[in-house]
Motif scaffolding. Structure first.
Motif, PDB file in Angstrom:
ATOM      1  N   SER A 115       2.507  10.785   2.021  1.00  0.00           N
ATOM      2  CA  SER A 115       3.423  10.526   0.608  1.00  0.00           C
ATOM      3  C   SER A 115       4.011  11.511   0.369  1.00  0.00           C
ATOM      4  O   SER A 115       5.033  11.727  -0.509  1.00  0.00           O
ATOM      5  CB  SER A 115       2.300  10.686  -0.515  1.00  0.00           C
ATOM      6  OG  SER A 115       1.489  12.058  -0.061  1.00  0.00           O
ATOM      7  N   ASN A 116       4.131  12.869   0.793  1.00  0.00           N
ATOM      8  CA  ASN A 116       6.141  13.520   0.526  1.00  0.00           C
ATOM      9  C   ASN A 116       6.826  13.690   1.827  1.00  0.00           C
ATOM     10  O   ASN A 116       7.361  14.668   1.630  1.00  0.00           O
ATOM     11  CB  ASN A 116       4.986  15.089   0.630  1.00  0.00           C
ATOM     12  CG  ASN A 116       4.050  15.939   1.859  1.00  0.00           C
ATOM     13  OD1 ASN A 116       4.188  14.502   2.773  1.00  0.00           O
ATOM     14  ND2 ASN A 116       3.804  16.423   2.240  1.00  0.00           N
ATOM     15  N   ASN A 117       6.304  12.365   1.923  1.00  0.00           N
ATOM     16  CA  ASN A 117       7.698  11.927   3.701  1.00  0.00           C
ATOM     17  C   ASN A 117       7.750  12.115   4.545  1.00  0.00           C
ATOM     18  O   ASN A 117       8.827  12.230   4.887  1.00  0.00           O
ATOM     19  CB  ASN A 117       9.358  11.945   2.256  1.00  0.00           C
ATOM     20  CG  ASN A 117       9.812  11.460   1.179  1.00  0.00           C
ATOM     21  OD1 ASN A 117       8.739   9.948   1.557  1.00  0.00           O
ATOM     22  ND2 ASN A 117       9.524  11.264   0.932  1.00  0.00           N
ATOM     23  N   LYS A 142      -6.415  15.340   0.370  1.00  0.00           N
ATOM     24  CA  LYS A 142      -5.220  14.481  -0.798  1.00  0.00           C
ATOM     25  C   LYS A 142      -5.066  15.423  -1.978  1.00  0.00           C
ATOM     26  O   LYS A 142      -4.745  15.540  -3.135  1.00  0.00           O
ATOM     27  CB  LYS A 142      -5.752  12.939  -1.104  1.00  0.00           C
ATOM     28  CG  LYS A 142      -7.012  13.013  -1.961  1.00  0.00           C
ATOM     29  CD  LYS A 142      -7.472  11.759  -2.140  1.00  0.00           C
ATOM     30  CE  LYS A 142      -8.917  11.345  -2.666  1.00  0.00           C
ATOM     31  NZ  LYS A 142      -9.958  10.339  -2.568  1.00  0.00           N
ATOM     32  N   LEU A 158       0.590   7.033   3.767  1.00  0.00           N
ATOM     33  CA  LEU A 158       1.182   5.867   3.060  1.00  0.00           C
ATOM     34  C   LEU A 158       0.934   4.711   4.075  1.00  0.00           C
ATOM     35  O   LEU A 158       1.389   3.677   3.966  1.00  0.00           O
ATOM     36  CB  LEU A 158       2.809   6.107   3.288  1.00  0.00           C
ATOM     37  CG  LEU A 158       3.183   7.233   1.170  1.00  0.00           C
ATOM     38  CD1 LEU A 158       4.535   6.954   1.368  1.00  0.00           C
ATOM     39  CD2 LEU A 158       2.132   6.529   0.452  1.00  0.00           C
ATOM     40  N   SER A 171      -1.615  15.052  -0.322  1.00  0.00           N
ATOM     41  CA  SER A 171      -0.980  14.510   0.705  1.00  0.00           C
ATOM     42  C   SER A 171      -2.124  13.377   1.107  1.00  0.00           C
ATOM     43  O   SER A 171      -2.565  13.658   1.726  1.00  0.00           O
ATOM     44  CB  SER A 171      -0.633  15.274   2.564  1.00  0.00           C
ATOM     45  OG  SER A 171       0.409  16.526   1.857  1.00  0.00           O
ATOM     46  N   THR A 172      -1.633  12.116   0.945  1.00  0.00           N
ATOM     47  CA  THR A 172      -2.143  11.079   1.699  1.00  0.00           C
ATOM     48  C   THR A 172      -1.411  10.428   2.733  1.00  0.00           C
ATOM     49  O   THR A 172       0.006  10.339   2.931  1.00  0.00           O
ATOM     50  CB  THR A 172      -1.692  10.120   0.599  1.00  0.00           C
ATOM     51  OG1 THR A 172      -1.266   9.969  -0.428  1.00  0.00           O
ATOM     52  CG2 THR A 172      -2.878  10.313  -0.549  1.00  0.00           C
TER      53      THR A 172
END
Ligand code: SF4
Ligand code: SF4
Ligand code: SF4
Lengths: 111, 335
Positions: B91-93, B33, B77, B74-75
């Motif tokens: 989290s960055n798709n 993260k 989602l 990044s996490t």
């Protein structure tokens, strides 16, 4: 004269004001006392503690650090220097030797 | 492409497991993260009990094979399980697919400002163990006198029902002793005290460190939990406790009080754990209640945990657990 009140001695140990000179002199002759882990083996094995629960080398060491002369005298006054405590100390402190050194220092203080 | 294992958390546990799995021939992806790998030991100057350089331990762990893919900042989602595969949305798709998941999300340090009686955040002279490490790294001479009085306060937020943490954080006793020695090394004339309830010197070499602190560095250990901290007009820190060995109240004015913030579970991760049906212990909030006959004790097939997510641990313990979980993942993947 009776003013109707007494002055009570403060019982809190105030490390800011403690006189460390006695402690420093004991450490100088017996640096090993700093190794004590306050386990109480010495007091538990003491030949005298059965009759006088104040007799405790562990308490004497705390009293020295806190500059509590009454406490030192109380905890060592009935010691018969039998040396049992030295046999059990897990940190190998020559407790009997330290007691003799403390008694010598206290005698000097009194003079 | 499908990863063999997706590792969530790029601290020592995740990094160690990643390289072990990689050397067993598995395709591994790490999700982290923050913007760097290494986890919380990056914030540490030296490690107990032998004063190893934290930096060298981190660089050793982060020296990974290029086969391992890394997603920083990044996490997770969302995560779904489909046909035996885990589908992750980051989290960055970005989307990832994996046959197994290893959670190495670590711990949080207890927020010391919650113990209001210690005044963290209000008094300049009250720091946490982490703040002190930060100073050791960036400016070890942060105290401008050469004979400061420094007090270490054990069990902050640990062994404290009121703080919501019944557990012992395990590593802070030896951390306090290590930091106390470091203070004496930087400031040989300092007066250093540790206020403790028990000294939990469980590990190899810890008891030696304690003896060294007493006999070589003249660090004073006072048995008693600190009840309150206040500040004088000169910004000095006053510490109060009971000296339980002499049954008297004790008080001391110091320049700095260092709070040993404990290891607590990271609550933000609980929704993710729930999605993966990772159990959360109702008493301490850590995951995975191992039993003697079932060390991993996992609820969802293909989901594994390692490191401080499962409770407080030393670095060597974390590394050992990671290796052992890597082996379990290996046998799961090889079925
Ligand atoms: S030497 Fe003194 S303190 Fe030690 S066991 Fe004998 S009587 Fe007790
Ligand atoms: S036996 Fe030794 S370590 Fe234990 S309290 Fe007595 S002097 Fe201290
Ligand atoms: S390791 Fe020591 S300081 Fe940390 S919680 Fe346990 S007893 Fe308290």
């Amino acid at each position: 004269m009776d003013f109707g009140y007494n002055i009570i001695k403060i019982k809190t140990v105030d490390l800011d004001r403690i006189d460390k000179s006695l402690y420093n002199r004991v450490v100088f002759v017996a640096p090993d006392i700093n190794k004590c882990i306050a386990c109480g083996s010495c007091s538990a094995s003491c030949s005298v503690s059965f009759y006088n629960s104040n007799s405790s080398f562990r308490k004497a060491l705390v009293a020295i650090e806190r500059d509590d002369i009454t406490g030192i005298k109380e905890s060592l006054s009935s010691c018969v220097l039998c040396g049992k405590c030295s046999l059990v100390c897990p940190r190998g402190i020559n407790t009997r030797g330290v007691i003799i050194a403390i008694k010598d220092l206290l005698k000097e203080e009194a003079l | 492409m499908v990863n063999d294992t997706i590792i969530i958390g790029g601290g020592p546990a995740g990094l160690k497991a990643a390289s072990s799995l990689n050397s067993l021939g598995h395709k591994v992806t790490i999700i982290e993260k923050t913007e760097v790998l290494g986890g919380q030991i990056k914030n540490w100057y030296k490690l107990f009990p032998d004063f190893s350089d934290s930096y060298s331990v981190v660089s050793n762990l982060t020296n990974l094979s290029s086969d391992i893919s890394i997603n920083l900042n990044s996490t997770v989602l969302d995560v779904q399980k489909e046909n035996g595969h885990f589908n992750l949305l980051l989290s960055n798709n970005k989307r990832l697919k994996g046959k197994s998941i290893l959670l190495t999300t670590g711990f949080s340090l207890y927020d010391a400002s919650k113990k209001e009686e210690y005044g963290y955040g209000f008094y300049k002279g009250v720091l946490t163990n982490k703040d002190l490490e930060h100073n050791f790294i960036n400016n070890p001479k942060f105290i401008d006198i050469d004979n400061p009085t420094v007090v270490f306060i054990h069990c902050v937020g640990s062994r404290d029902h009121k703080a919501g943490n019944m557990h012992c954080s395990k590593v802070c006793c030896v951390t306090a002793v290590k930091q106390a020695i470091e203070i004496k090394q930087f400031y040989p004339k300092a007066n250093v005290y540790c206020f403790y309830m028990d000294l939990r010197m469980f590990g190899r070499g810890y008891e030696d460190l304690y003896l060294k602190a007493q006999s070589e560095y003249n660090i004073k250990f006072i048995r008693g939990r600190v009840s309150e901290i206040s500040e004088t007009f000169e910004n000095k820190i006053v510490v109060k406790a009971e000296d339980t060995l002499s049954s008297k109240p004790i008080k001391l004015t110091s320049d700095y009080a260092i709070l040993m913030s404990g290891i607590v579970p990271t609550k933000e991760n609980f929704p993710l754990f729930n999605k993966l049906s990772v159990s959360i212990n109702s008493s301490d909030g850590f995951s995975n209640e191992p039993s003697f006959n079932n060390l991993l004790n996992l609820k969802t097939e293909g989901v594994f945990t390692a490191g401080c997510i499962n409770g407080p641990k030393t670095i060597p313990e974390v590394l050992t657990e990671s290796d052992s979980v890597a082996l379990s993942i290996h046998s799961f993947l090889s079925r």
